[in-house]
Design a protein around this motif. Structure first.
Motif, PDB file in Angstrom:
ATOM      1  N   GLU A   1       0.794  -1.228   0.000  1.00  0.00           N
ATOM      2  CA  GLU A   1       0.000   0.000   0.000  1.00  0.00           C
ATOM      3  C   GLU A   1       0.828   1.282   0.000  1.00  0.00           C
ATOM      4  N   GLY A   2       2.070   1.224   0.445  1.00  0.00           N
ATOM      5  CA  GLY A   2       2.930   2.402   0.339  1.00  0.00           C
ATOM      6  C   GLY A   2       3.164   2.768  -1.115  1.00  0.00           C
ATOM      7  N   GLU A   3       3.515   1.773  -1.914  1.00  0.00           N
ATOM      8  CA  GLU A   3       3.730   2.010  -3.347  1.00  0.00           C
ATOM      9  C   GLU A   3       2.431   2.421  -4.037  1.00  0.00           C
ATOM     10  N   THR A   4       1.332   1.835  -3.598  1.00  0.00           N
ATOM     11  CA  THR A   4       0.041   2.183  -4.184  1.00  0.00           C
ATOM     12  C   THR A   4      -0.264   3.666  -3.970  1.00  0.00           C
ATOM     13  N   ALA A   5      -0.035   4.140  -2.759  1.00  0.00           N
ATOM     14  CA  ALA A   5      -0.271   5.559  -2.455  1.00  0.00           C
ATOM     15  C   ALA A   5       0.664   6.450  -3.268  1.00  0.00           C
ATOM     16  N   SER A   6       1.904   6.000  -3.442  1.00  0.00           N
ATOM     17  CA  SER A   6       2.875   6.772  -4.214  1.00  0.00           C
ATOM     18  C   SER A   6       2.410   6.943  -5.665  1.00  0.00           C
ATOM     19  N   TYR A   7       1.979   5.854  -6.281  1.00  0.00           N
ATOM     20  CA  TYR A   7       1.496   5.929  -7.666  1.00  0.00           C
ATOM     21  C   TYR A   7       0.201   6.734  -7.762  1.00  0.00           C
ATOM     22  N   ALA A   8      -0.624   6.641  -6.733  1.00  0.00           N
ATOM     23  CA  ALA A   8      -1.861   7.434  -6.728  1.00  0.00           C
ATOM     24  C   ALA A   8      -1.535   8.927  -6.735  1.00  0.00           C
ATOM     25  N   ALA A   9      -0.516   9.324  -5.979  1.00  0.00           N
ATOM     26  CA  ALA A   9      -0.117  10.735  -5.938  1.00  0.00           C
ATOM     27  C   ALA A   9       0.393  11.213  -7.295  1.00  0.00           C
ATOM     28  N   LYS A  10       1.004  10.313  -8.043  1.00  0.00           N
ATOM     29  CA  LYS A  10       1.532  10.678  -9.361  1.00  0.00           C
ATOM     30  C   LYS A  10       0.444  10.752 -10.428  1.00  0.00           C
ATOM     31  N   ARG A  11      -0.642   9.982 -10.248  1.00  0.00           N
ATOM     32  CA  ARG A  11      -1.589   9.797 -11.347  1.00  0.00           C
ATOM     33  C   ARG A  11      -3.032  10.194 -11.060  1.00  0.00           C
ATOM     34  N   ALA A  12      -3.348  10.533  -9.831  1.00  0.00           N
ATOM     35  CA  ALA A  12      -4.747  10.795  -9.477  1.00  0.00           C
ATOM     36  C   ALA A  12      -5.337  11.952 -10.280  1.00  0.00           C
ATOM     37  N   THR A  13      -6.556  11.746 -10.760  1.00  0.00           N
ATOM     38  CA  THR A  13      -7.291  12.799 -11.455  1.00  0.00           C
ATOM     39  C   THR A  13      -8.087  13.603 -10.430  1.00  0.00           C
ATOM     40  N   GLN A  14      -8.681  14.691 -10.871  1.00  0.00           N
ATOM     41  CA  GLN A  14      -9.537  15.474  -9.983  1.00  0.00           C
ATOM     42  C   GLN A  14     -10.724  14.649  -9.497  1.00  0.00           C
ATOM     43  N   GLU A  15     -11.222  13.783 -10.360  1.00  0.00           N
ATOM     44  CA  GLU A  15     -12.344  12.914  -9.972  1.00  0.00           C
ATOM     45  C   GLU A  15     -11.906  11.921  -8.887  1.00  0.00           C
ATOM     46  N   ASP A  16     -10.709  11.366  -9.031  1.00  0.00           N
ATOM     47  CA  ASP A  16     -10.173  10.454  -8.007  1.00  0.00           C
ATOM     48  C   ASP A  16     -10.069  11.164  -6.664  1.00  0.00           C
ATOM     49  N   ILE A  17      -9.526  12.372  -6.690  1.00  0.00           N
ATOM     50  CA  ILE A  17      -9.336  13.141  -5.458  1.00  0.00           C
ATOM     51  C   ILE A  17     -10.678  13.479  -4.825  1.00  0.00           C
ATOM     52  N   ALA A  18     -11.647  13.830  -5.640  1.00  0.00           N
ATOM     53  CA  ALA A  18     -12.985  14.141  -5.132  1.00  0.00           C
ATOM     54  C   ALA A  18     -13.588  12.932  -4.416  1.00  0.00           C
ATOM     55  N   GLN A  19     -13.399  11.733  -4.980  1.00  0.00           N
ATOM     56  CA  GLN A  19     -13.907  10.513  -4.347  1.00  0.00           C
ATOM     57  C   GLN A  19     -13.212  10.255  -3.010  1.00  0.00           C
ATOM     58  N   LEU A  20     -11.894  10.431  -2.984  1.00  0.00           N
ATOM     59  CA  LEU A  20     -11.155  10.241  -1.743  1.00  0.00           C
ATOM     60  C   LEU A  20     -11.625  11.214  -0.661  1.00  0.00           C
ATOM     61  N   GLU A  21     -11.797  12.464  -1.043  1.00  0.00           N
ATOM     62  CA  GLU A  21     -12.233  13.473  -0.077  1.00  0.00           C
ATOM     63  C   GLU A  21     -13.652  13.207   0.407  1.00  0.00           C
ATOM     64  N   TYR A  22     -14.491  12.710  -0.492  1.00  0.00           N
ATOM     65  CA  TYR A  22     -15.874  12.385  -0.123  1.00  0.00           C
ATOM     66  C   TYR A  22     -15.903  11.334   0.987  1.00  0.00           C
TER      67      TYR A  22
END
Length: 202
Positions: free
Chosen positions: A73-94
């Motif tokens: 999950e550390g690597e998963t979070a790292s790749y998410a930070a590199k590639r997350a879209t605005q829609e991805d971020i909105a879902q996480l914040e929700y």
């Protein structure tokens, strides 16, 4: 060697065609092998080596699950930070906002479900890596089931665990939102380490 089809069908009260379908599925999953000589159950080591990943995870002990999460999950979070879209971020914040409204009076399973299922899966989705997403989806139920009981006991004894868990997820999401992959990696590992210590030692 297993009994012949007639015997097994009679014992189970099912037709031979149904039994054959079941045997086909078991053979595909690597649990049995079929030949002209009969139907045989594979050795446990062979089953572990070729069984679907979700089954392997389901039959892993808690320590193995915790170590696997720490590595993954550390690597998963790292790749998410590199590639997350605005829609991805909105879902996480929700989903993160939802955790703030869970009180201690709410069933502990609710917060475990939100944190482990929705947020962790959404972090994997934000990587846009199909293999990482599939791995998280295949292992999420086993993670949840394996850790829920231990977490429930810890949360009952120490309500502060909820606050720390929510706080750490906030750090992860903020790092992903800002594209800071190093902090996302570190914060996720900090979170998993905290979960591991909580589960093991309360």
């Amino acid at each position: 060697m297993m009994p012949n089809e007639n015997v097994v069908s009679e014992q189970l009260g099912i037709g031979r065609s149904t039994l054959r379908e079941a045997y086909t599925a078991l053979a595909v999953f690597g649990f049995i092998r079929r030949s002209k000589a009969g139907t045989f159950v594979n050795e446990i080591d062979n089953i572990v080596n070729i069984a679907p990943f979700s089954i392997t995870v389901e039959n892993s002990d808690l320590n193995d699950l915790l170590e696997f999460r720490y590595m993954l999950e550390g690597e998963t979070a790292s790749y998410a930070a590199k590639r997350a879209t605005q829609e991805d971020i909105a879902q996480l914040e929700y989903y993160y906002e939802k955790t703030k409204y869970i009180s201690m009076g709410t069933m502990v399973a609710a917060i475990v479900n939100i944190v482990l299922n929705y947020i962790c899966i959404q972090v994997a989705v934000a990587t846009h890596n199909k293999l990482l997403m599939s791995t998280m989806m295949a292992s999420k139920d086993s993670f949840e089931n394996g850790i829920r009981l231990a977490m429930r006991e810890s949360l009952t004894q120490n309500p502060r665990v909820i606050d720390v868990t929510i706080e750490l997820h906030g750090k992860i999401i903020e790092a992903i939102k800002s594209g800071d992959y190093q902090t996302a990696y570190t914060a996720m590992r900090e979170h998993i380490s905290y979960v591991n210590l909580t589960v093991k030692y309360g």
